[in-house]
Scaffold this motif. Structure first.
Motif, PDB file in Angstrom:
ATOM      1  N   THR A   1     -42.429  48.190  48.816  1.00 54.08           N
ATOM      2  CA  THR A   1     -43.453  47.648  47.924  1.00 54.08           C
ATOM      3  C   THR A   1     -44.742  47.354  48.680  1.00 54.08           C
ATOM      4  N   LEU A   2     -44.624  46.867  49.910  1.00 55.55           N
ATOM      5  CA  LEU A   2     -45.817  46.631  50.722  1.00 55.55           C
ATOM      6  C   LEU A   2     -46.573  47.938  50.945  1.00 55.55           C
ATOM      7  N   LEU A   3     -45.852  49.002  51.291  1.00 53.14           N
ATOM      8  CA  LEU A   3     -46.490  50.300  51.508  1.00 53.14           C
ATOM      9  C   LEU A   3     -47.065  50.848  50.209  1.00 53.14           C
TER      10      LEU A   3
ATOM     11  N   THR B   1     -50.950  49.502  41.183  1.00 50.13           N
ATOM     12  CA  THR B   1     -49.591  49.486  40.625  1.00 50.13           C
ATOM     13  C   THR B   1     -48.979  48.086  40.652  1.00 50.13           C
ATOM     14  N   GLU B   2     -49.764  47.098  41.097  1.00 49.49           N
ATOM     15  CA  GLU B   2     -49.295  45.709  41.120  1.00 49.49           C
ATOM     16  C   GLU B   2     -50.380  44.808  40.538  1.00 49.49           C
ATOM     17  N   VAL B   3     -49.992  43.592  40.161  1.00 48.66           N
ATOM     18  CA  VAL B   3     -50.941  42.605  39.649  1.00 48.66           C
ATOM     19  C   VAL B   3     -50.891  41.373  40.557  1.00 48.66           C
TER      20      VAL B   3
ATOM     21  N   LYS C   1     -36.560  51.657  34.289  1.00 48.86           N
ATOM     22  CA  LYS C   1     -37.282  52.545  33.376  1.00 48.86           C
ATOM     23  C   LYS C   1     -38.767  52.661  33.712  1.00 48.86           C
ATOM     24  N   PHE C   2     -39.397  51.549  34.074  1.00 49.73           N
ATOM     25  CA  PHE C   2     -40.849  51.529  34.216  1.00 49.73           C
ATOM     26  C   PHE C   2     -41.335  51.528  35.664  1.00 49.73           C
TER      27      PHE C   2
ATOM     28  N   GLY D   1     -48.652  48.762  31.359  1.00 56.11           N
ATOM     29  CA  GLY D   1     -48.896  49.854  32.307  1.00 56.11           C
ATOM     30  C   GLY D   1     -49.711  49.436  33.511  1.00 56.11           C
ATOM     31  N   ASP D   2     -49.882  48.116  33.714  1.00 54.18           N
ATOM     32  CA  ASP D   2     -50.669  47.620  34.850  1.00 54.18           C
ATOM     33  C   ASP D   2     -49.830  47.434  36.113  1.00 54.18           C
ATOM     34  N   ALA D   3     -48.517  47.408  35.975  1.00 52.64           N
ATOM     35  CA  ALA D   3     -47.640  47.200  37.131  1.00 52.64           C
ATOM     36  C   ALA D   3     -46.476  48.171  37.082  1.00 52.64           C
ATOM     37  N   GLN D   4     -46.122  48.671  38.252  1.00 52.14           N
ATOM     38  CA  GLN D   4     -44.967  49.557  38.392  1.00 52.14           C
ATOM     39  C   GLN D   4     -44.132  49.058  39.570  1.00 52.14           C
TER      40      GLN D   4
END
Length: 198
Positions: free
Chosen positions: A128-130, A138-140, A80-81, A29-32
């Motif tokens: 993704t940048l925004l 939402t990113e690692v 899905k995630f 759940g650390d990245a979407q």
């Protein structure tokens, strides 16, 4: 073994390993991942690999091949995630990215085609940048750092320093480095964080 070959091997191993690190972050759940970006990157990296292969490229082709592999894995799990995919910006970026792909494929100049491909890739990365600017959690950062290092090693492996040869790995290095900075921004550069109204 020549040093350039060693750089290519290490770079490919880093890129090969990074999606598994990212998948672990997704499951925790650390990245979407952003769905639109992942779809565009899957199309682009696959086409980029085929284009570089057709040009008999001996360095960037390996980065593109591993990139196609990693984006395929992440795209599947983003369905899905992940998050996003149908906002107005997502659709506009997707259209512009597809336009870039179209221009890439119809041009008869491989150099021009390469830059259209990079434009398409950038438009795919824009959501993704925004997203990461607004929601850095939402990113690692380590996923993007591995790809930054992999691109850097591919640049070091270059034997021909023509612009067309280092443009793609340099672009990959820079876009991934920007992602690293966006993810670590709240802690490393708190003065650049978005202030929520009281």
């Amino acid at each position: 073994m020549p040093t350039s070959n060693l750089f290519i091997i290490i770079g490919c191993l880093l890129s090969f390993f990074s999606p598994f690190l990212y998948l672990r972050s997704i499951f925790r759940g650390d990245a979407q991942p952003h769905r639109t970006t992942r779809l565009v990157l899957l199309i682009n990296t696959t086409l980029m690999f085929l284009a570089l292969l057709a040009q008999h490229d001996q360095v960037a082709v390996w980065l593109a091949a591993v990139g196609a592999f990693q984006t395929a894995i992440v795209f599947i799990f983003s369905i899905k995630f992940g998050m996003g995919g149908w906002s107005k910006m997502d659709i506009n970026c997707l259209i512009l990215s597809l336009l870039g792909i179209f221009m890439w494929k119809v041009t008869e100049n491989p150099v021009t085609g390469l830059y259209f491909a990079m434009f398409s890739d950038f438009m795919g990365m824009a959501p993704t940048l925004l997203k990461t600017f607004l929601h850095p959690k939402t990113e690692v950062w380590n996923f993007w750092l591995l790809d930054t290092l992999a691109a850097g090693l591919n640049i070091l492996a270059l034997k021909n320093w023509a612009v067309v040869d280092f443009s793609y790995p340099l672009y990959i290095l820079l876009i991934n480095l920007v992602m690293v900075l966006l993810v670590i921004r709240p802690t490393a550069f708190p003065f650049l964080s978005i202030r929520k109204p009281c």
